[in-house]
Each structure stands twice: as structure tokens, then as C-alpha cells.
Design a protein around this motif. Sequence first.
Motif, PDB file in Angstrom:
ATOM      1  N   GLU A 232      37.889  50.803  32.712  1.00 17.78           N
ATOM      2  CA  GLU A 232      35.612  50.196  33.111  1.00 17.78           C
ATOM      3  C   GLU A 232      35.472  48.881  32.367  1.00 17.78           C
ATOM      4  O   GLU A 232      35.143  47.747  32.669  1.00 17.78           O
ATOM      5  CB  GLU A 232      35.191  51.408  32.543  1.00 17.78           C
ATOM      6  CG  GLU A 232      33.854  50.799  33.328  1.00 17.78           C
ATOM      7  CD  GLU A 232      32.421  51.246  32.230  1.00 17.78           C
ATOM      8  OE1 GLU A 232      32.862  53.009  31.420  1.00 17.78           O
ATOM      9  OE2 GLU A 232      31.169  51.200  32.658  1.00 17.78           O
ATOM     10  N   PHE A 233      36.162  48.633  31.006  1.00 14.52           N
ATOM     11  CA  PHE A 233      35.910  47.987  30.781  1.00 14.52           C
ATOM     12  C   PHE A 233      36.524  46.136  31.071  1.00 14.52           C
ATOM     13  O   PHE A 233      36.310  45.356  31.545  1.00 14.52           O
ATOM     14  CB  PHE A 233      36.749  47.824  29.173  1.00 14.52           C
ATOM     15  CG  PHE A 233      36.274  46.322  28.127  1.00 14.52           C
ATOM     16  CD1 PHE A 233      36.024  45.562  27.695  1.00 14.52           C
ATOM     17  CD2 PHE A 233      37.310  45.683  27.638  1.00 14.52           C
ATOM     18  CE1 PHE A 233      34.995  44.515  27.083  1.00 14.52           C
ATOM     19  CE2 PHE A 233      37.767  44.970  27.061  1.00 14.52           C
ATOM     20  CZ  PHE A 233      36.168  44.128  26.511  1.00 14.52           C
ATOM     21  N   VAL A 234      38.003  46.090  31.143  1.00 13.85           N
ATOM     22  CA  VAL A 234      38.824  45.417  32.538  1.00 13.85           C
ATOM     23  C   VAL A 234      38.093  45.058  33.620  1.00 13.85           C
ATOM     24  O   VAL A 234      37.988  44.115  33.948  1.00 13.85           O
ATOM     25  CB  VAL A 234      39.867  45.208  32.028  1.00 13.85           C
ATOM     26  CG1 VAL A 234      41.145  44.425  33.026  1.00 13.85           C
ATOM     27  CG2 VAL A 234      41.169  46.003  30.434  1.00 13.85           C
ATOM     28  N   ALA A 235      37.934  45.904  34.125  1.00 10.67           N
ATOM     29  CA  ALA A 235      37.500  45.704  35.036  1.00 10.67           C
ATOM     30  C   ALA A 235      35.989  45.673  35.112  1.00 10.67           C
ATOM     31  O   ALA A 235      35.497  44.310  36.286  1.00 10.67           O
ATOM     32  CB  ALA A 235      37.350  47.295  36.526  1.00 10.67           C
ATOM     33  N   ARG A 236      35.208  45.153  34.296  1.00 15.89           N
ATOM     34  CA  ARG A 236      34.470  44.844  33.862  1.00 15.89           C
ATOM     35  C   ARG A 236      34.180  43.310  33.564  1.00 15.89           C
ATOM     36  O   ARG A 236      33.120  42.008  33.531  1.00 15.89           O
ATOM     37  CB  ARG A 236      33.386  45.350  33.676  1.00 15.89           C
ATOM     38  CG  ARG A 236      32.164  46.478  34.301  1.00 15.89           C
ATOM     39  CD  ARG A 236      31.396  47.028  33.271  1.00 15.89           C
ATOM     40  NE  ARG A 236      30.778  48.265  33.234  1.00 15.89           N
ATOM     41  CZ  ARG A 236      30.524  49.185  34.642  1.00 15.89           C
ATOM     42  NH1 ARG A 236      29.051  47.949  35.216  1.00 15.89           N
ATOM     43  NH2 ARG A 236      30.078  49.955  35.298  1.00 15.89           N
ATOM     44  N   PHE A 237      35.123  42.958  32.466  1.00 11.55           N
ATOM     45  CA  PHE A 237      35.244  41.852  31.910  1.00 11.55           C
ATOM     46  C   PHE A 237      35.907  40.773  32.281  1.00 11.55           C
ATOM     47  O   PHE A 237      35.654  40.057  32.344  1.00 11.55           O
ATOM     48  CB  PHE A 237      36.210  42.139  30.663  1.00 11.55           C
ATOM     49  CG  PHE A 237      36.449  40.589  29.638  1.00 11.55           C
ATOM     50  CD1 PHE A 237      34.884  40.340  29.492  1.00 11.55           C
ATOM     51  CD2 PHE A 237      36.654  40.627  29.135  1.00 11.55           C
ATOM     52  CE1 PHE A 237      35.456  39.823  27.651  1.00 11.55           C
ATOM     53  CE2 PHE A 237      37.098  39.300  28.404  1.00 11.55           C
ATOM     54  CZ  PHE A 237      36.206  39.232  27.699  1.00 11.55           C
ATOM     55  N   PHE A 238      37.071  40.940  33.251  1.00  9.61           N
ATOM     56  CA  PHE A 238      38.032  40.687  34.272  1.00  9.61           C
ATOM     57  C   PHE A 238      37.489  39.973  35.291  1.00  9.61           C
ATOM     58  O   PHE A 238      37.528  40.614  36.181  1.00  9.61           O
ATOM     59  CB  PHE A 238      39.030  40.864  34.202  1.00  9.61           C
ATOM     60  CG  PHE A 238      40.448  40.275  33.907  1.00  9.61           C
ATOM     61  CD1 PHE A 238      40.735  38.746  33.076  1.00  9.61           C
ATOM     62  CD2 PHE A 238      41.199  39.868  34.975  1.00  9.61           C
ATOM     63  CE1 PHE A 238      41.669  37.935  32.901  1.00  9.61           C
ATOM     64  CE2 PHE A 238      42.074  39.028  35.467  1.00  9.61           C
ATOM     65  CZ  PHE A 238      42.555  37.852  34.538  1.00  9.61           C
ATOM     66  N   GLY A 239      36.551  38.749  35.105  1.00 13.37           N
ATOM     67  CA  GLY A 239      35.953  38.302  36.429  1.00 13.37           C
ATOM     68  C   GLY A 239      34.920  38.974  37.085  1.00 13.37           C
ATOM     69  O   GLY A 239      35.177  40.594  36.516  1.00 13.37           O
ATOM     70  N   GLU A 240      34.396  39.582  38.346  1.00 13.14           N
ATOM     71  CA  GLU A 240      32.841  39.688  38.441  1.00 13.14           C
ATOM     72  C   GLU A 240      33.037  40.956  39.505  1.00 13.14           C
ATOM     73  O   GLU A 240      34.577  40.466  40.268  1.00 13.14           O
ATOM     74  CB  GLU A 240      32.448  38.618  39.366  1.00 13.14           C
ATOM     75  CG  GLU A 240      30.933  38.633  39.343  1.00 13.14           C
ATOM     76  CD  GLU A 240      30.272  38.123  40.005  1.00 13.14           C
ATOM     77  OE1 GLU A 240      29.090  38.400  40.529  1.00 13.14           O
ATOM     78  OE2 GLU A 240      30.416  36.506  40.617  1.00 13.14           O
ATOM     79  N   ASN A 241      33.003  41.861  39.688  1.00  9.66           N
ATOM     80  CA  ASN A 241      33.315  42.912  40.208  1.00  9.66           C
ATOM     81  C   ASN A 241      32.176  43.825  40.464  1.00  9.66           C
ATOM     82  O   ASN A 241      31.152  43.916  39.508  1.00  9.66           O
ATOM     83  CB  ASN A 241      34.328  43.665  38.829  1.00  9.66           C
ATOM     84  CG  ASN A 241      35.263  44.441  40.442  1.00  9.66           C
ATOM     85  OD1 ASN A 241      35.361  44.515  40.785  1.00  9.66           O
ATOM     86  ND2 ASN A 241      36.508  44.967  39.411  1.00  9.66           N
ATOM     87  N   ASN A 242      32.130  44.944  41.385  1.00 13.14           N
ATOM     88  CA  ASN A 242      31.594  45.612  41.488  1.00 13.14           C
ATOM     89  C   ASN A 242      32.141  47.359  41.764  1.00 13.14           C
ATOM     90  O   ASN A 242      33.260  47.452  41.892  1.00 13.14           O
ATOM     91  CB  ASN A 242      31.256  45.887  42.956  1.00 13.14           C
ATOM     92  CG  ASN A 242      30.509  44.785  44.196  1.00 13.14           C
ATOM     93  OD1 ASN A 242      29.291  44.244  43.213  1.00 13.14           O
ATOM     94  ND2 ASN A 242      31.222  44.358  44.772  1.00 13.14           N
ATOM     95  N   LEU A 243      30.889  48.319  40.327  1.00 11.60           N
ATOM     96  CA  LEU A 243      31.588  49.073  40.157  1.00 11.60           C
ATOM     97  C   LEU A 243      30.987  50.376  39.734  1.00 11.60           C
ATOM     98  O   LEU A 243      29.939  50.281  40.304  1.00 11.60           O
ATOM     99  CB  LEU A 243      31.903  49.261  38.406  1.00 11.60           C
ATOM    100  CG  LEU A 243      33.534  48.974  38.219  1.00 11.60           C
ATOM    101  CD1 LEU A 243      33.459  47.327  38.141  1.00 11.60           C
ATOM    102  CD2 LEU A 243      33.279  49.383  36.529  1.00 11.60           C
TER     103      LEU A 243
END
Lengths: 367, 266
Positions: A232-243
Motif C-alpha cells: 500500500e505504501f508504494v502504491a500511494r507514495f509513488f505517483g498518483e493512484n486510486n486505492l
Amino acid sequence: MSQNSDLLTLRSVSKSYGKVPVLHDIDLSIRDGEFLTVLGPSGSGKTTVLRLIGGLEPLTSGEIRLDGNDISRMPINRRPFNTVFQDYALFPHMTVAGNVGYGLSVRHIKRKEIASRVAKALELVQLARFADRFPAQLSGGQRQRVALARALICQPRLILLDEPLAALDLELRRQMQEFLKSIQREIKTTFLFVTHDQEEAIGMADRICVMQAGHIRQLGTPHELYYRPNCEFVARFFGENNLVAGKLGRVQGEQRSIETALGRLVCSVSGQPGLKAAPDGASAFAAFRPEALRLAEARDGDNRFAGSIAELAFAGSSTIATITAGAEGVAQRLRLRMPSRIDGSALKSGETVSLSFAPNEGHLVLA
Amino acid sequence: MSTLPRASTIFLAAITTLVAALLYSPLFVPIVSSFFPLSQGNVDWSSPTFSTYVSLAENHDILAALGTTLIVGLCTVVLSVVSGTLLALYYHGRRAGRSFLQFIIFLPFLMPPIISGLALLIFFREIGLERSLLTVVIGHTVFVLAIVYRTVLTRLQSMSRTLVEASYDLGATGWQTFWRVILPNLSSAMVGGAILAFALSFDETMITILVTGTQSTLPVRLWAMMRLGFSPDINALVALILMFTVLLCVLAARFLIPRQVATERS
């Protein structure tokens, strides 16, 4: 890549200041000749990794190997690495030439040779005209290049760069990024670059090591990190993302479903054995990039849901929509990015639309 | 910022000028009157002359006192700069015992000089050290050490720690780092501290009177002359000491302004 192309290896390296741990059991291999960026928010321990490798701080435990030899206890001035410091650390009482030649003159190399190597290094960083200036007479970008020339003149095996672009303005930073990258290609030396700026990391690195709270979260190419974040951290930190949070469902070939507030979504799990093997019902997130989200077309089967457009923002080349989707109480805020058009956006604020993303453009991360 | 009304600006300027004149004009009286002869206890304003300076230059006692002052000053400077710099280097970055040490170093500077002088006098008597120029030099060093220590320490603290790290990182040994990075960056602070130390030693009177042997320094000589009566030589001497001290202070200020500021202006 084979094992013997590794230049430097960190094995279960830990570091504490007093009782405060800042690095926990770090394992990291740096390949010969690569541009490796260590990326993390402040306090993630990224600068500490660099200082441990450079020998500016002692390890608490673990070991650092260079070409397979333990150098954990080698004093800083014997390590074949040089550092570009965040504040450049140029010697204010020496000229540019004096600064650049320092690493050679403390090794008692002949004056003639120092002069010719300094000239060559200054040529490389395009500062030949400034040899007799003092650091105080240079601009930020010029100081930066002096610091780089000073670090590379000793022909180190590894150049350590500690947020060297942080003090420069945006335009200069872009130029310096290209410049650093081209120099790295030219001298074929391994660069370890520390930064908190993910755009900088994507633009320059061969590989990126994402750190958080003293742990390495993921190591991979910018492409891998962007499209296959492993947490989750990388998904949120690295570029804009929808989770979107949910519970894992069935595996179907290279895809897996997830039950979310937006209904059942299907995402790719290709190349992610951990996600394939996770038990049914495990907490996870469906992650998809703003540019992957689009208006649904008739042929879309999976991943369809309705959303209302809360806000539209024109950002030059792209237009970004903030969307509220899902039932009340569990509503999700999503972002959609699409190319801007001269005759205006296809979307209107307040409108309710049917949205979708392709299963192979979505992925899963465990919560 | 808003500007003050015109009337109050003029009023403030007048007050400032008056206060400055009251405070500082006495300093100019000896300078001015040193150029006029004294007759029957009164300054004769009609005929300006250098005669006081000539007679001062012929006064062997004064010249000897000047020599003594310079010797004491130079010895004090060497001793205080070396020990002040070493203390600053040792205590830079060390917490333990630093505030206590600073207290000790600053005590002689802050105490009334008569107390410092008496303490030293008693100490020298106890250990059987004959009063001489040596005891004067020790007394002055104890007195001015605080200035040098503080000046050098301030410079050390403002020096970026990464300078030293960069030196090691580039392969220098500790010794090379000291001589080629740390010391050159301290040198202007050391010169500034030395000039201040010299100025303080040059003017020091109270401690000197108490711990000196048969030789007297210039201020002590002046003190002795005053007791015998007011002579025109005194004006000249005061004027010279005043100008010399001002010159030293201007020099010290030049060295203590950080280098960067000076070069960026050019």
C-alpha cells in the motif's frame, strides 16, 4: 542479472542512534554501473543508508561488502566512494580548482598531474572558465557541478549523492537531472542517488529502492514500481493512484477478483505469486492509476461502476476529474485523468457517469 | 513601516546628537589639547605645537614602558590564541564539562579586575613565583583567554560539519583535514581574536599593577605620571593610546566579519 555483477552488498544492516532504531535489517545490492535511486519520505532512513555506505557513520549491526569483501570497518578516507553533499560542502577558502583537486593532492599526486586531471574534470562539468573563482562567487547550479567534479576526480567505484538537487529551483533541477544522467553514462560509474522527490527518481534511475520507516519497501525499475507496487505504501507514495479497499475473491488465470464498495473488481495478478496465493477473503486494495480510469464503453464487461463528478480541474495537457463513487457511507473518492481537448472536456461537473478500467491496468496490493 | 512626523524626527535627531556629544566629547579633549602647550596649569590655546609629542618621544621611561607593553602584549597573544584555540577545538561538539569550563574561562573576564589581580597575586606568592613580566603575561592571558576562546568557538560552530566530512570522504587523513580545512577556516577568527586580545592586554591596568615586578607597562606608567601631577605629556600619551586602540578594534572587526559577506559584495 548474475550475482557477480553486484558492486556493493548490504546484508542485514541495522542502525540505531542511541536507543532509536533508524534502519531495520536492510538488504540491498547495488549493481556495477547502475543509477540506483533511494527514494523515501523524510525520516525513512534513506540518508542514513548513504552515510553508512560512505563510512560517515558506523553500522550498529550487519555488514557491507564491496566486491565480496567486508568493508564495514574500513575508515571513510580509505573507501573508494565519494559523496556529493546536500549543502555541497565546498571548501570556502579554496578556489574551484583547489576544491576539485583536493582529493588528489591529499594523496600526494604530482602537481602537474593534478592540474591536468582538474582541467579534465572541470571540462566534463562545463566549468573550465571558473577554475580560479571561489565557491562564494558561483551560483547554486555551478557549486553543484563543482561538488560533482570533486567527487568524480578520484575515480571512485561509487558516487553517493545526498539530495543534491534539493536546493535548486525547478528549471535548474530539470537541467541538472539530465546533466547528471548524461555524466553517469559518460563516465560509467555507479551512482547512488538519495531523494524524496519521486518525479526525480522516475526520471533518472535505472532502479529505485523505496524506503519507509527504516525498511526497504520495494526495489525495482521505475516501470515495475509504477505498475506493480507490492504494498500500500508504494502504491500511494509513488505517483498518483486510486486505492479501493476490499476482500480478495477467486483467482482466474492471471486475474483475481476483489469485493469492494464499488462492487466486484477484477485485477491482474500476473508476476505476483504472493497475491495469487493469498487466502480468499484477505484484506487488500484494488489499485488503478488515474489515467487507467475512463468512461465505460458498451463492450466493457468487468470493472463497471457509476460515479458522480465532484470537480473538474484543467491542468494543461491533461484534465483531472475528482469522482465520488459507491453507495453513501462507503463512497470512494477517485481521480480520473484524461488528455485535454481544445473544444472542452467530455465530462461535466455534477454529472453521473459510468466508469471502467481494464483488468490488466489494475492491480492488487495486500493491506 | 510608517515614517514618524517631521517634528519628532528632528527632536530625536537633536537628542541623539546631544547624548553622543556628552558621552564621547571627553575622549576628544585630550586629543585636541595634546596639540597645545600648558602654561601655569592652563591650556594655552594660542599656539598649536607638537612639543608634547616630541618630549614624549624623548622620555626614556615612556619608551621603556612602551617596549614592555609590546612584549607583554605579544606574549599574551601567542599564549591566549594557542590555548584558546586548543580549548575551543577540544570542547567543540563535546557536551560533558563544557559549560563548567566556559564558566571558569569567563570568570576572570567578568570579575572586577582588582579581584582577579589579587587572586593572582596571592596565587603567585603561594607558589613562590617572583613578580616579573612573566607573571604579568600569565595575568593577561588568564584575562583575555575568554575572548579568544569564544571567538574561535563561534567560528567553529558556524562551520558546516560536512566540510570536515567532505575532507575525509575525499581521502584526507585527520591531520590533513586539520591543517588544510579546519585551520584555514579558523584563521581569520584567530587573527581577530588575537587583535582583540592584544588591545585588551595593551590597556590592562589593574591586574598589571598588582602582579608586575619592577617594570611597568604604558598604562601603569600613565597611572604613575598622573599621581605626580598633570603634565602635557599625558595628553599626548592618552591621545596615542586612544588612537592605537581604535585602530586595533577596526582591524579586529574586519577579520571577524565572515569572508563570504566580503566577497559577495565585490
